[in-house]
Design an enzyme around this catalytic site. Structure first.
Site, short mmCIF file in Angstrom:
data_model
loop_
_atom_site.label_atom_id
_atom_site.label_comp_id
_atom_site.label_asym_id
_atom_site.label_seq_id
_atom_site.Cartn_x
_atom_site.Cartn_y
_atom_site.Cartn_z
N ASP A 1 -9.23 13.61 1.62
CA ASP A 1 -7.77 13.71 1.57
C ASP A 1 -7.26 14.49 2.78
O ASP A 1 -6.28 14.09 3.43
CB ASP A 1 -7.32 14.40 0.28
CG ASP A 1 -7.27 13.46 -0.91
OD1 ASP A 1 -7.29 12.23 -0.70
OD2 ASP A 1 -7.23 13.96 -2.05
N GLN B 1 0.16 -4.69 27.23
CA GLN B 1 1.07 -5.77 27.60
C GLN B 1 2.08 -5.31 28.65
O GLN B 1 2.37 -6.04 29.61
CB GLN B 1 1.80 -6.27 26.35
CG GLN B 1 2.52 -7.60 26.55
CD GLN B 1 1.56 -8.77 26.67
OE1 GLN B 1 0.39 -8.66 26.27
NE2 GLN B 1 2.02 -9.88 27.22
N GLU C 1 -12.90 7.20 7.59
CA GLU C 1 -12.28 8.08 6.58
C GLU C 1 -11.35 7.30 5.65
O GLU C 1 -10.28 7.78 5.25
CB GLU C 1 -11.59 9.28 7.24
CG GLU C 1 -12.61 10.19 7.90
CD GLU C 1 -12.09 11.57 8.20
OE1 GLU C 1 -11.33 12.12 7.38
OE2 GLU C 1 -12.45 12.08 9.26
N LEU D 1 -21.65 11.00 3.89
CA LEU D 1 -21.33 10.31 2.64
C LEU D 1 -21.76 8.85 2.71
O LEU D 1 -22.51 8.37 1.87
CB LEU D 1 -19.84 10.42 2.33
CG LEU D 1 -19.33 9.71 1.07
CD1 LEU D 1 -19.98 10.31 -0.18
CD2 LEU D 1 -17.81 9.80 0.98
#
Length: 379
Positions: free
Chosen positions: A238, A334, A361, A123
């Protein structure tokens, strides 16, 4: 979240596979920049490349919840392997399953489910990222075939892919209305790989720039209705966002697991670091973010399995899980101190891998737009 017995058995099975087959290769996959073919073959043999493909098309016949668990457990040890499976499944297999003709399903799904073919989704372009409607790739009707020209960017699995879902303008417009979707076999003349990106993280997952130079494809390879490709793309994304949320969750869980072992074993000031209340507070926040991510993902997956609307819930899952992964992996480094900053310890790899989940995405900003637009529709 408590899972029923079937889901828990599945998680245990995938977890064992991930720990025995994926974890030992994770550092090598990161350093060498590719997933070994032997591992891809094992993923296929176990049904992981056709997880939600119906058995009639050669798949495992799982639901989307099972698929989310699969991506999470693979990503817990290797995010590159997780996204390899996710991009192949969510972005190539699913749109054929959802929008393909019966002929397309019978031709392509068995190949994809068995691992004989790897899939990708095309895309984005050099000038069209979040603004997908501005793509410039064209597909021209030549009578007995389509002819595609253009360049696609940021294509996960682009190097390995045999089958690509390609979006192109079939009608000249300034927006998304003229976009159509196509199934393209990458052995077609005119298809080429321009370059493979050298990335910060998920180094074992190929990210390619692809060229389509007068690529001829059969008329029957139009996927979905003509000029309705944008709907195909958005519906695919989606569901794909649930996969990326699951990847982010797996990264978080992997980093957390390592960090909690480290603070239990690392002795400072005469006691394990885990005895310090400040450390415990960080661990508590990490654990809570992981649990919240999992609940959002399972809610979105369940909605998808029940054919309920899940666009907002998928975006929420990806937004939260991705930002949680970035925070959790930062804290994991950390907690491990200077050791965590070295490649000898896996938390720095988890940290590098986590960042992309906030970008691909749909960026976190795009997720917020999706969520807000869905909420505003309710007014």
């Amino acid at each position: 979240m408590l899972l029923d017995e079937n889901y828990q058995e599945l998680r245990d099975l995938i977890s064992k596979f991930s720990d025995t087959e994926v974890a030992p290769l994770a550092a090598e996959i990161d350093s060498q920049g590719e997933i070994p073919k032997e591992l891809i073959s094992k993923l296929a043999e176990n049904g992981f490349l056709g997880s939600f493909v119906p058995e009639e098309y050669g798949g495992a016949g799982m639901d989307y919840m099972s698929y989310s668990i699969l991506v999470e457990e693979l990503s817990r040890n290797c995010a590159s392997t997780g996204v390899f499976v996710s991009a192949h499944s969510s972005l190539c297999v699913w749109p054929i399953l959802a929008f393909g003709t019966e002929m397309q399903k019978k031709k392509y799904l068995p190949l994809l489910a068995s691992g004989q073919a790897i899939g990708c989704f095309c895309l984005s372009e050099p000038g069209a990222g979040s603004d997908a409607g501005s793509l410039t790739t064209t597909a021209v009707d030549k009578g007995d075939h389509w002819e595609i020209n253009g360049v696609k960017n940021w294509i996960t699995n682009g190097k390995e892919a045999d089958i690509a879902i390609v979006f192109a303008k079939t009608k000249k417009t300034d927006d998304y209305k003229g976009i159509s979707a196509f199934i393209v076999e990458t052995n077609s003349p005119g298809f080429s790989i321009i370059k493979i990106e050298d990335k910060l993280g998920i180094k074992g997952s190929s990210t390619a720039q692809l060229a389509f130079d007068n690529v001829k494809i059969p008329k029957e390879n139009l996927l979905g209705p003509l000029e309705k490709g944008f709907r195909v793309a958005m519906a695919t994304l989606d569901g794909g966002r649930i996969g990326i949320a699951s990847q982010a969750l797996g990264i978080s869980q992997g980093a957390f697991n390592y960090a909690i072992r480290y603070v239990n074993e690392r002795v400072q000031f005469g006691a394990p670091l885990s005895r310090l209340q400040g450390i415990q507070f960080i661990l508590a926040d990490m654990s809570t973010k992981i649990s919240a991510s999992r609940l959002l993902i399972y809610d979105a997956s369940t909605r998808k399995d029940l054919n309920r609307p899940y666009s907002k819930e998928g975006a929420q899952a990806k937004l939260f899980a991705a930002e949680a992964a970035m925070w959790i992996t930062t804290k994991a480094i950390q907690l491990c101190g200077g050791n965590g900053y070295t490649k000898e310890y896996p938390v720095e790899r988890f940290f590098r891998d986590a960042k992309i989940t906030e970008i691909y995405e749909g960026t976190s900003e795009i997720q917020r737009i999706v969520i807000a637009s869905n909420e505003l529709k309710q007014l």
